[in-house]
Design an enzyme around this catalytic site. Structure first.
Site, short mmCIF file in Angstrom:
data_model
loop_
_atom_site.label_atom_id
_atom_site.label_comp_id
_atom_site.label_asym_id
_atom_site.label_seq_id
_atom_site.Cartn_x
_atom_site.Cartn_y
_atom_site.Cartn_z
N SER A 10 0.82 -1.22 0.00
CA SER A 10 0.00 0.00 0.00
C SER A 10 0.85 1.26 0.00
O SER A 10 0.30 2.36 0.07
CB SER A 10 -0.89 0.02 1.25
OG SER A 10 -1.80 -1.04 1.21
N GLY A 11 2.18 1.10 -0.02
CA GLY A 11 3.05 2.27 0.02
C GLY A 11 3.79 2.39 1.35
O GLY A 11 4.16 3.50 1.75
N THR A 55 6.82 1.64 2.10
CA THR A 55 8.16 2.20 1.90
C THR A 55 8.08 3.73 1.84
O THR A 55 8.90 4.44 2.42
CB THR A 55 8.75 1.66 0.57
OG1 THR A 55 8.45 0.26 0.48
CG2 THR A 55 10.22 1.89 0.46
N HIS A 59 2.87 -4.74 9.58
CA HIS A 59 1.80 -5.15 8.66
C HIS A 59 0.74 -5.92 9.43
O HIS A 59 -0.25 -6.37 8.85
CB HIS A 59 2.34 -6.10 7.59
CG HIS A 59 3.15 -5.45 6.50
ND1 HIS A 59 2.82 -4.23 5.93
CD2 HIS A 59 4.26 -5.87 5.82
CE1 HIS A 59 3.70 -3.95 4.99
NE2 HIS A 59 4.58 -4.92 4.90
N SER A 72 0.10 -5.03 -7.37
CA SER A 72 1.41 -4.79 -6.77
C SER A 72 1.91 -6.05 -6.04
O SER A 72 3.06 -6.47 -6.19
CB SER A 72 1.32 -3.60 -5.82
OG SER A 72 2.58 -3.27 -5.33
N TYR A 91 -3.19 5.42 -0.11
CA TYR A 91 -2.11 5.66 -1.07
C TYR A 91 -2.53 6.75 -2.07
O TYR A 91 -1.77 7.66 -2.38
CB TYR A 91 -1.82 4.34 -1.80
CG TYR A 91 -0.71 4.37 -2.82
CD1 TYR A 91 0.61 4.17 -2.44
CD2 TYR A 91 -1.00 4.58 -4.17
CE1 TYR A 91 1.63 4.17 -3.39
CE2 TYR A 91 0.02 4.58 -5.12
CZ TYR A 91 1.32 4.37 -4.72
OH TYR A 91 2.33 4.38 -5.66
N LYS A 103 6.27 0.76 -10.03
CA LYS A 103 5.68 1.74 -10.94
C LYS A 103 5.18 2.97 -10.18
O LYS A 103 5.26 4.08 -10.66
CB LYS A 103 4.51 1.06 -11.66
CG LYS A 103 4.29 1.52 -13.06
CD LYS A 103 3.40 0.53 -13.78
CE LYS A 103 3.10 0.97 -15.18
NZ LYS A 103 2.20 0.02 -15.85
P1 A3P Z 1 3.48 -0.70 -7.42
O1 A3P Z 1 3.85 -2.12 -7.36
O2 A3P Z 1 2.05 -0.48 -7.81
O3 A3P Z 1 4.41 0.12 -8.22
P2 A3P Z 1 4.97 -1.35 -0.09
O4 A3P Z 1 6.04 -0.34 0.18
O5 A3P Z 1 3.85 -1.32 0.90
O6 A3P Z 1 5.54 -2.69 -0.33
O7 A3P Z 1 4.26 -0.90 -1.44
C1 A3P Z 1 4.93 -0.97 -2.66
C2 A3P Z 1 4.20 -0.11 -3.66
O8 A3P Z 1 4.43 1.27 -3.36
C3 A3P Z 1 4.71 -0.34 -5.06
O9 A3P Z 1 3.59 -0.11 -5.92
C4 A3P Z 1 5.78 0.72 -5.16
O10 A3P Z 1 6.14 1.03 -6.48
C5 A3P Z 1 5.08 1.88 -4.49
N1 A3P Z 1 6.02 2.90 -3.99
C6 A3P Z 1 7.18 2.70 -3.32
N2 A3P Z 1 7.74 3.88 -3.04
C7 A3P Z 1 6.94 4.85 -3.52
C8 A3P Z 1 6.99 6.28 -3.53
N3 A3P Z 1 7.99 6.93 -3.00
N4 A3P Z 1 5.96 6.94 -4.11
C9 A3P Z 1 4.93 6.27 -4.67
N5 A3P Z 1 4.82 4.92 -4.69
C10 A3P Z 1 5.81 4.22 -4.12
#
Ligand code: A3P
Length: 305
Positions: A53-54, A56, A114, A144, A200, A272
């Site tokens: 869900s973002g 990171t 999580h 994702s 997100y 992405k």
């Molecule tokens: P996608 O796979 O749709 O690109 P998490 O961190 O919870 O594992 O989530 C990963 C998702 O957040 C991935 O989505 C990743 O590309 C996106 N993501 C990671 N860093 C990001 C940022 N700084 N801004 C926007 N999306 C980000």
């Protein structure tokens, strides 16, 4: 502890059902200890997310904002330039967040999880820990998840059809996703001053607004001077997808997990970073089916996507 619990294959590692939530089996035992052994402190800040869900992004934003008087994010040795955001904010009871280690951290602690709320100690609510919860439109979260699992797996890839079926059954790491969302949603209604519920999509559409909101919530509001000198824009830009993805520390490296069955590359956390990517993978029918399921599961809660 886990040996008698139902375990099922399907994702890149088997999952074990614990108190109605699916946990990766190799982590289940550690997670089961969290509820009894993690000692929340009143001034803890917990970043809780449904996976993919973002997390990171939220970790990078919250860390940069809350430590900006200590670390200049332009410096080469800023923790986010030398370590992956997932490492910089430890996971409670998991990667980088062993429970004994968490005890040694000075307050206020910035932690992450999580785990669903029901698998955290009741003291999290009772003492009034602040929680920032982040979720994502479920179709995008699934796409994702699917990419991520296939990227880290050393076995045969999962088809999107299979991933879709499992996700809709509630069978996914930390799933059912709807119960995960709902527990924190209800907590945010019960403790509005202490639980911030984010999506997100709202960070994508107005990152500056969310950064300001987050800063106030973390007791580190941006000063007038910082506003004038563009610090908010700089924080948002430093934590943006492009910026984080292009840091050397995130382009290389990773870690083996599950006894070597999976390898998580840091780069796989930045795929992405778009809203609505599901249309490039799912059929219209799949989208409609998921929307109906989500509507049914969230009905009456006030939470909508
Ligand atoms: P996608 O796979 O749709 O690109 P998490 O961190 O919870 O594992 O989530 C990963 C998702 O957040 C991935 O989505 C990743 O590309 C996106 N993501 C990671 N860093 C990001 C940022 N700084 N801004 C926007 N999306 C980000």
């Amino acid at each position: 502890l886990v040996a008698t619990l139902p375990t099922r294959e399907g994702w890149s590692t088997p999952l074990t059902l614990h108190n109605n939530f699916w946990l990766r089996s190799h982590m289940a035992q550690k997670f089961m200890l969290v509820r009894d052994n993690f000692k929340p402190r009143r001034d803890d800040i917990i970043l809780a997310t449904h996976p993919k869900s973002g997390t990171t992004w939220l970790k990078a934003l919250a860390f940069t904002i809350s430590t900006r008087s200590r670390y200049d994010f332009a410096d080469a040795d800023h923790p986010l330039r030398t370590s992956n955001p997932q490492r910089v904010v430890p996971f409670i009871g998991a990667v980088g967040g062993d429970l004994d280690f968490l005890e040694t951290l000075p307050s206020p602690r910035l932690l992450s999880t999580h785990l669903p709320l029901s698998l955290l100690p009741p003291a999290v609510s009772a003492v009034g820990c602040r929680v920032v919860y982040l979720c994502r439109e479920p179709k995008d979260a699934l796409v994702s998840r699917w990419h991520f699992d296939n990227k880290m797996s050393k076995g045969d890839p999962i088809t999107l059809d299979d991933a879709f079926t499992m996700f809709c059954e509630g069978f996914s790491p930390f799933g059912p996703f709807w119960d995960h969302y709902l527990q924190y949603w209800e907590e945010s209604l019960a403790r509005p001053q202490e639980v911030m519920f984010l999506r997100y999509e709202e960070i994508v559409s107005d990152p500056l607004k969310v950064a300001r909101k987050l800063a106030s919530f973390l007791d580190a509001p941006f000063t007038e001077e910082e506003e004038k000198s563009g610090v908010v824009d700089q924080v948002v830009s430093f934590c943006s997808f492009e910026s984080l993805r292009n840091l050397d520390v995130n382009k290389t490296g990773g870690a083996e997990r599950a006894g070597g069955k999976i390898f998580i590359q840091h780069s796989s956390l930045f795929r992405k970073g778009k809203v609505g990517d599901w249309v490039n993978h799912m059929t219209k029918e799949m989208g409609e089916k998921m929307d109906r399921l989500v509507e049914e599961k969230l009905k009456g809660s006030g939470l909508e996507f």
